[in-house]
Design a protein around this motif. Sequence first.
Motif, PDB file in Angstrom:
ATOM      1  N   ASP A   1       0.818  -1.211   0.000  1.00  0.00           N
ATOM      2  CA  ASP A   1       0.000   0.000   0.000  1.00  0.00           C
ATOM      3  C   ASP A   1       0.850   1.258   0.000  1.00  0.00           C
ATOM      4  O   ASP A   1       1.844   1.360   0.731  1.00  0.00           O
ATOM      5  CB  ASP A   1      -0.903   0.014   1.241  1.00  0.00           C
ATOM      6  CG  ASP A   1      -1.883  -1.131   1.258  1.00  0.00           C
ATOM      7  OD1 ASP A   1      -2.775  -1.163   0.394  1.00  0.00           O
ATOM      8  OD2 ASP A   1      -1.751  -2.015   2.130  1.00  0.00           O
ATOM      9  N   GLN A   2       0.478   2.200  -0.837  1.00  0.00           N
ATOM     10  CA  GLN A   2       0.995   3.562  -0.815  1.00  0.00           C
ATOM     11  C   GLN A   2       2.523   3.609  -0.780  1.00  0.00           C
ATOM     12  O   GLN A   2       3.184   3.069  -1.656  1.00  0.00           O
ATOM     13  CB  GLN A   2       0.336   4.334   0.334  1.00  0.00           C
ATOM     14  CG  GLN A   2      -1.178   4.422   0.156  1.00  0.00           C
ATOM     15  CD  GLN A   2      -1.866   5.134   1.291  1.00  0.00           C
ATOM     16  OE1 GLN A   2      -1.275   5.505   2.283  1.00  0.00           O
ATOM     17  NE2 GLN A   2      -3.155   5.336   1.144  1.00  0.00           N
TER      18      GLN A   2
ATOM     19  N   GLN B   1       4.348   0.332  -1.340  1.00  0.00           N
ATOM     20  CA  GLN B   1       4.420  -0.106  -2.728  1.00  0.00           C
ATOM     21  C   GLN B   1       5.463   0.684  -3.500  1.00  0.00           C
ATOM     22  O   GLN B   1       6.197   0.129  -4.328  1.00  0.00           O
ATOM     23  CB  GLN B   1       3.046   0.029  -3.391  1.00  0.00           C
ATOM     24  CG  GLN B   1       3.009  -0.335  -4.862  1.00  0.00           C
ATOM     25  CD  GLN B   1       3.472  -1.759  -5.149  1.00  0.00           C
ATOM     26  OE1 GLN B   1       3.384  -2.622  -4.279  1.00  0.00           O
ATOM     27  NE2 GLN B   1       3.938  -2.000  -6.356  1.00  0.00           N
TER      28      GLN B   1
ATOM     29  N   SER C   1      -2.377  -5.487  -1.440  1.00  0.00           N
ATOM     30  CA  SER C   1      -2.891  -4.201  -0.980  1.00  0.00           C
ATOM     31  C   SER C   1      -4.142  -4.432  -0.133  1.00  0.00           C
ATOM     32  O   SER C   1      -4.816  -5.460  -0.253  1.00  0.00           O
ATOM     33  CB  SER C   1      -3.233  -3.306  -2.161  1.00  0.00           C
ATOM     34  OG  SER C   1      -4.303  -3.861  -2.914  1.00  0.00           O
TER      35      SER C   1
ATOM     36  N   THR D   1       2.382  -3.207   4.189  1.00  0.00           N
ATOM     37  CA  THR D   1       0.937  -3.229   3.968  1.00  0.00           C
ATOM     38  C   THR D   1       0.218  -2.647   5.170  1.00  0.00           C
ATOM     39  O   THR D   1       0.761  -2.597   6.272  1.00  0.00           O
ATOM     40  CB  THR D   1       0.447  -4.664   3.719  1.00  0.00           C
ATOM     41  OG1 THR D   1       0.959  -5.519   4.754  1.00  0.00           O
ATOM     42  CG2 THR D   1       0.911  -5.192   2.371  1.00  0.00           C
TER      43      THR D   1
ATOM     44  N   SER E   1      -6.902   4.802   7.233  1.00  0.00           N
ATOM     45  CA  SER E   1      -7.246   4.355   5.891  1.00  0.00           C
ATOM     46  C   SER E   1      -8.285   5.263   5.275  1.00  0.00           C
ATOM     47  O   SER E   1      -9.228   5.700   5.927  1.00  0.00           O
ATOM     48  CB  SER E   1      -7.792   2.923   5.949  1.00  0.00           C
ATOM     49  OG  SER E   1      -8.365   2.560   4.716  1.00  0.00           O
TER      50      SER E   1
END
Length: 290
Positions: A13-14, A17, A44, A74, A280
């Motif tokens: 994630d974000q 990644q 993700s 993650t 989130s």
Amino acid sequence: MRDTKTVVVMKGDQTGQELLEEAMRILQPDVIGFDITFEEYDLSLENRRRTDNEVVHEAAQAMKTYGFGIKAATITPEAGDDVGSPNAILRREIDGKVIVRTGRRIPGIRPVGGTYAPISVIRMAVGDAYGAKEWRDGEGDDEIACRTEVIDRKTCRAVAEYAFRHAKKMNAKVFGGPKYTVSPVYEGMLKEEMDRASERYPDVPYDPQLIDATYALLLNNHGDPLVIPALNRDGDCLSDMVLQLFGSIAGAESMLISFDDELNPHVVMAEAPTGRPRVSSAKTSPTRWR
């Protein structure tokens, strides 16, 4: 014909990644000098929710097949009815026993307390405070909170054996240990395996210390390379401190390892050592990086 290795790549994630994509640039065959292929899985938060974690199980099975994995950071939702931590699933599925986190000097960054040589924390990957049974009894001021923690001989042996093998490769000293004087039955199990491993590796320097003394002595380290075996909870806290001694947790490495019956590495997965809390955008419940 050259043997081509396959690495399982687990997207995250974000920022996690983004960092994975940068890491993949230096894993290309024209950089590392040998053939390597990649099998990708999207871990993700969005895809874990969409597949109800099935993608995590698929990635774990692929790692058991190929033996190598690299995972991005993650997001782990805090809500109990959400998908939870993919790390917990991966560790269980590949039977991961040891997490190795090594702090190394970062060019241009001044370390704390003279920590110039590498320090590796060999952390128990399962059991202990993580996954422990918890409950409360009573009410008001008489309410008590209880927790049942479990460690096993096989995991303690894996931690101790790998610590001494790793120290031999690093020309380092095995240092530290659990609070075995206060908890000779529970924490003493790891100390017993450390002592036995020391007998198998008489050429590796061995300096057992209680966990509190380990923290204190690390702040007065004279720069020698160290390998520190630790219980799961101790290793989690200790590795964050050790990595920060070198200037940043972000510059460290973290490896999850499972072993065969001879305690040789069977599956090795590289992952981000830690992250920062965030919220989130998909849900309003708090989340954390894992």
